[in-house]
Design a protein around this motif. Structure first.
Motif, PDB file in Angstrom:
ATOM      1  N   GLU A   5      45.858  42.188  39.024  1.00 29.98           N
ATOM      2  CA  GLU A   5      45.884  41.222  37.928  1.00 29.98           C
ATOM      3  C   GLU A   5      45.487  39.823  38.362  1.00 29.98           C
ATOM      4  OE1 GLU A   5      49.402  41.201  35.552  1.00 29.98           O
ATOM      5  OE2 GLU A   5      49.370  43.372  35.291  1.00 29.98           O
ATOM      6  N   LEU A   6      45.577  39.527  39.666  1.00 28.75           N
ATOM      7  CA  LEU A   6      45.248  38.212  40.195  1.00 28.75           C
ATOM      8  C   LEU A   6      44.315  38.359  41.386  1.00 28.75           C
ATOM      9  CD1 LEU A   6      45.667  35.098  40.552  1.00 28.75           C
ATOM     10  CD2 LEU A   6      47.668  35.672  41.946  1.00 28.75           C
ATOM     11  N   PHE A   7      43.232  37.585  41.377  1.00 28.71           N
ATOM     12  CA  PHE A   7      42.324  37.512  42.519  1.00 28.71           C
ATOM     13  C   PHE A   7      42.167  36.036  42.843  1.00 28.71           C
ATOM     14  CE2 PHE A   7      38.172  37.231  44.573  1.00 28.71           C
ATOM     15  CZ  PHE A   7      38.266  38.249  45.511  1.00 28.71           C
ATOM     16  N   ARG A   8      42.616  35.637  44.052  1.00 21.61           N
ATOM     17  CA  ARG A   8      42.605  34.224  44.421  1.00 21.61           C
ATOM     18  C   ARG A   8      42.041  34.050  45.827  1.00 21.61           C
ATOM     19  NH1 ARG A   8      48.290  31.576  44.593  1.00 21.61           N
ATOM     20  NH2 ARG A   8      48.171  32.285  42.469  1.00 21.61           N
ATOM     21  N   ILE A   9      41.088  33.133  45.941  1.00 21.01           N
ATOM     22  CA  ILE A   9      40.572  32.700  47.232  1.00 21.01           C
ATOM     23  C   ILE A   9      40.541  31.174  47.176  1.00 21.01           C
ATOM     24  CG2 ILE A   9      38.679  32.748  48.878  1.00 21.01           C
ATOM     25  CD1 ILE A   9      37.691  35.297  47.539  1.00 21.01           C
ATOM     26  N   SER A  10      41.460  30.528  47.888  1.00 25.47           N
ATOM     27  CA  SER A  10      41.539  29.070  47.856  1.00 25.47           C
ATOM     28  C   SER A  10      41.361  28.497  49.245  1.00 25.47           C
ATOM     29  CB  SER A  10      42.892  28.613  47.308  1.00 25.47           C
ATOM     30  OG  SER A  10      43.030  29.007  45.973  1.00 25.47           O
ATOM     31  N   GLN A  11      40.533  27.488  49.336  1.00 25.76           N
ATOM     32  CA  GLN A  11      40.295  26.750  50.566  1.00 25.76           C
ATOM     33  C   GLN A  11      40.044  27.663  51.753  1.00 25.76           C
ATOM     34  OE1 GLN A  11      43.873  24.417  50.565  1.00 25.76           O
ATOM     35  NE2 GLN A  11      42.962  22.849  49.274  1.00 25.76           N
ATOM     36  N   GLY A  12      39.296  28.717  51.500  1.00 25.20           N
ATOM     37  CA  GLY A  12      39.049  29.685  52.556  1.00 25.20           C
ATOM     38  C   GLY A  12      37.839  29.388  53.405  1.00 25.20           C
ATOM     39  N   ASN A  13      37.048  28.397  53.000  1.00 23.73           N
ATOM     40  CA  ASN A  13      35.805  28.100  53.695  1.00 23.73           C
ATOM     41  C   ASN A  13      34.941  29.340  53.858  1.00 23.73           C
ATOM     42  OD1 ASN A  13      36.106  25.297  53.994  1.00 23.73           O
ATOM     43  ND2 ASN A  13      37.533  25.627  55.685  1.00 23.73           N
ATOM     44  N   LEU A  14      35.016  30.216  52.884  1.00 21.43           N
ATOM     45  CA  LEU A  14      34.174  31.404  52.898  1.00 21.43           C
ATOM     46  C   LEU A  14      32.733  30.998  52.659  1.00 21.43           C
ATOM     47  CD1 LEU A  14      36.333  33.884  50.816  1.00 21.43           C
ATOM     48  CD2 LEU A  14      36.060  33.807  53.286  1.00 21.43           C
ATOM     49  N   ILE A  15      31.841  31.656  53.352  1.00 19.44           N
ATOM     50  CA  ILE A  15      30.410  31.403  53.222  1.00 19.44           C
ATOM     51  C   ILE A  15      29.761  32.717  52.830  1.00 19.44           C
ATOM     52  CG2 ILE A  15      28.321  30.729  54.448  1.00 19.44           C
ATOM     53  CD1 ILE A  15      30.121  29.080  56.315  1.00 19.44           C
ATOM     54  N   GLY A  16      28.865  32.667  51.849  1.00 17.15           N
ATOM     55  CA  GLY A  16      28.150  33.878  51.461  1.00 17.15           C
ATOM     56  C   GLY A  16      27.918  33.928  49.977  1.00 17.15           C
ATOM     57  N   ASP A  17      27.515  35.098  49.516  1.00 12.34           N
ATOM     58  CA  ASP A  17      27.225  35.291  48.103  1.00 12.34           C
ATOM     59  C   ASP A  17      28.510  35.382  47.296  1.00 12.34           C
ATOM     60  OD1 ASP A  17      24.463  35.323  48.406  1.00 12.34           O
ATOM     61  OD2 ASP A  17      24.423  37.477  48.793  1.00 12.34           O
ATOM     62  N   PHE A  18      28.455  34.795  46.098  1.00 13.12           N
ATOM     63  CA  PHE A  18      29.577  34.859  45.182  1.00 13.12           C
ATOM     64  C   PHE A  18      29.768  36.322  44.770  1.00 13.12           C
ATOM     65  CE2 PHE A  18      31.805  34.261  41.179  1.00 13.12           C
ATOM     66  CZ  PHE A  18      32.742  33.312  41.552  1.00 13.12           C
ATOM     67  N   PRO A  19      30.978  36.891  44.922  1.00 12.01           N
ATOM     68  CA  PRO A  19      31.197  38.339  44.744  1.00 12.01           C
ATOM     69  C   PRO A  19      31.452  38.779  43.300  1.00 12.01           C
ATOM     70  CG  PRO A  19      33.210  37.324  45.506  1.00 12.01           C
ATOM     71  CD  PRO A  19      32.178  36.220  45.422  1.00 12.01           C
ATOM     72  N   MET A  20      30.703  38.258  42.333  1.00 10.40           N
ATOM     73  CA  MET A  20      30.996  38.562  40.934  1.00 10.40           C
ATOM     74  C   MET A  20      30.859  40.043  40.603  1.00 10.40           C
ATOM     75  SD  MET A  20      32.131  36.824  38.409  1.00 10.40           S
ATOM     76  CE  MET A  20      33.137  38.017  37.589  1.00 10.40           C
ATOM     77  N   ASP A  21      29.877  40.723  41.162  1.00 10.27           N
ATOM     78  CA  ASP A  21      29.732  42.154  40.862  1.00 10.27           C
ATOM     79  C   ASP A  21      30.967  42.945  41.297  1.00 10.27           C
ATOM     80  OD1 ASP A  21      27.297  41.995  39.574  1.00 10.27           O
ATOM     81  OD2 ASP A  21      26.147  42.327  41.400  1.00 10.27           O
ATOM     82  N   ALA A  22      31.487  42.633  42.489  1.00  8.76           N
ATOM     83  CA  ALA A  22      32.692  43.322  42.967  1.00  8.76           C
ATOM     84  C   ALA A  22      33.903  42.933  42.131  1.00  8.76           C
ATOM     85  CB  ALA A  22      32.931  42.985  44.436  1.00  8.76           C
ATOM     86  N   ILE A  23      34.025  41.653  41.807  1.00 11.15           N
ATOM     87  CA  ILE A  23      35.164  41.183  41.015  1.00 11.15           C
ATOM     88  C   ILE A  23      35.161  41.828  39.628  1.00 11.15           C
ATOM     89  CG2 ILE A  23      36.165  39.155  39.892  1.00 11.15           C
ATOM     90  CD1 ILE A  23      35.194  37.532  42.356  1.00 11.15           C
ATOM     91  N   SER A  24      33.978  42.006  39.055  1.00 12.82           N
ATOM     92  CA  SER A  24      33.899  42.552  37.696  1.00 12.82           C
ATOM     93  C   SER A  24      34.368  44.005  37.611  1.00 12.82           C
ATOM     94  CB  SER A  24      32.477  42.432  37.149  1.00 12.82           C
ATOM     95  OG  SER A  24      31.611  43.309  37.831  1.00 12.82           O
ATOM     96  N   ARG A  25      34.558  44.654  38.741  1.00 12.18           N
ATOM     97  CA  ARG A  25      35.091  46.024  38.756  1.00 12.18           C
ATOM     98  C   ARG A  25      36.620  46.050  38.683  1.00 12.18           C
ATOM     99  NH1 ARG A  25      31.178  46.583  43.189  1.00 12.18           N
ATOM    100  NH2 ARG A  25      29.237  47.198  42.211  1.00 12.18           N
TER     101      ARG A  25
END
Length: 149
Positions: A5-25
Motif C-alpha cells: 500500500e505504500l512505496f517510499r524512497i526518500s533522500q536515497g540519492n538513487l541514480i537511474g531511470d524512474f521505475p514507473m513501469d515497475a511501480i505501476s504493477r
C-alpha cells in the motif's frame, strides 16, 4: 502484482531511470512517495494503472517528462505534490479535472503550463493549490491564490 500500500524512497540519492513501469504493477498501492533522489526519465502513461492511489508525492527528482493525461484515471487521489521537479514541464492535462477528491495540489518549482480553471471549478474538496516559484503567466487560474510573504 504486488499488494503493497505504500512505496517510499526518500533522500536515497538513487541514480537511474524512474521505475514507473515497475511501480505501476503494485495494484494495491495507495501512497507513492519519491523524494530527493537523482532518478530521471518519465512518469509515463502507466501511472494510470494506479487507480487506488490516494497520495502521489514525487518531489525534487530529475524526471524529464510532463504530467501524463492518464493521471485522470487515478480518481481516488487526494494529494499530488510534484514540487521541485525542475525538468517537469509541458501542458497540464485537462484530465486533471476528473480528480474531484483532490484536496492538495503542489506544482511549485516546475515548468508545467496551462489552465487549472476546470479543475478548480469541479473540485469541492480542494483546500490548497501551491504554485510557488512558477511562472504565473504559464498557469492560468483565477481561483488559485498568489503566494504571500
Amino acid at each position: 502484482p504486488c499488494a503493497a500500500e505504500l512505496f517510499r524512497i526518500s533522500q536515497g540519492n538513487l541514480i537511474g531511470d524512474f521505475p514507473m513501469d515497475a511501480i505501476s504493477r503494485m495494484t494495491g498501492l495507495r501512497k507513492l512517495q519519491i523524494k530527493q533522489n537523482n532518478l530521471h526519465g518519465t512518469l509515463g502513461t502507466t501511472i494510470g494503472r494506479l487507480s487506488g492511489l490516494t497520495s502521489l508525492t514525487i518531489m525534487d527528482t530529475k524526471i524529464t517528462s510532463t504530467l501524463p493525461s492518464e493521471i485522470g484515471n487515478c480518481t481516488n487521489l487526494k494529494q499530488i505534490d510534484l514540487s521541485g521537479n525542475l525538468n517537469l514541464g509541458g501542458q497540464i492535462p485537462s484530465e486533471i479535472a476528473s480528480l474531484s477528491k483532490l484536496s492538495l495540489l503542489d506544482l511549485s518549482a516546475t515548468f508545467l503550463t496551462g489552465s487549472l480553471e476546470d479543475f478548480c471549478i469541479v473540485n469541492k474538496y480542494l483546500g490548497f493549490v501551491e504554485l510557488f516559484n512558477v511562472n504565473r503567466s504559464n498557469i492560468h487560474c483565477t481561483c488559485c491564490r498568489e503566494p504571500t510573504f
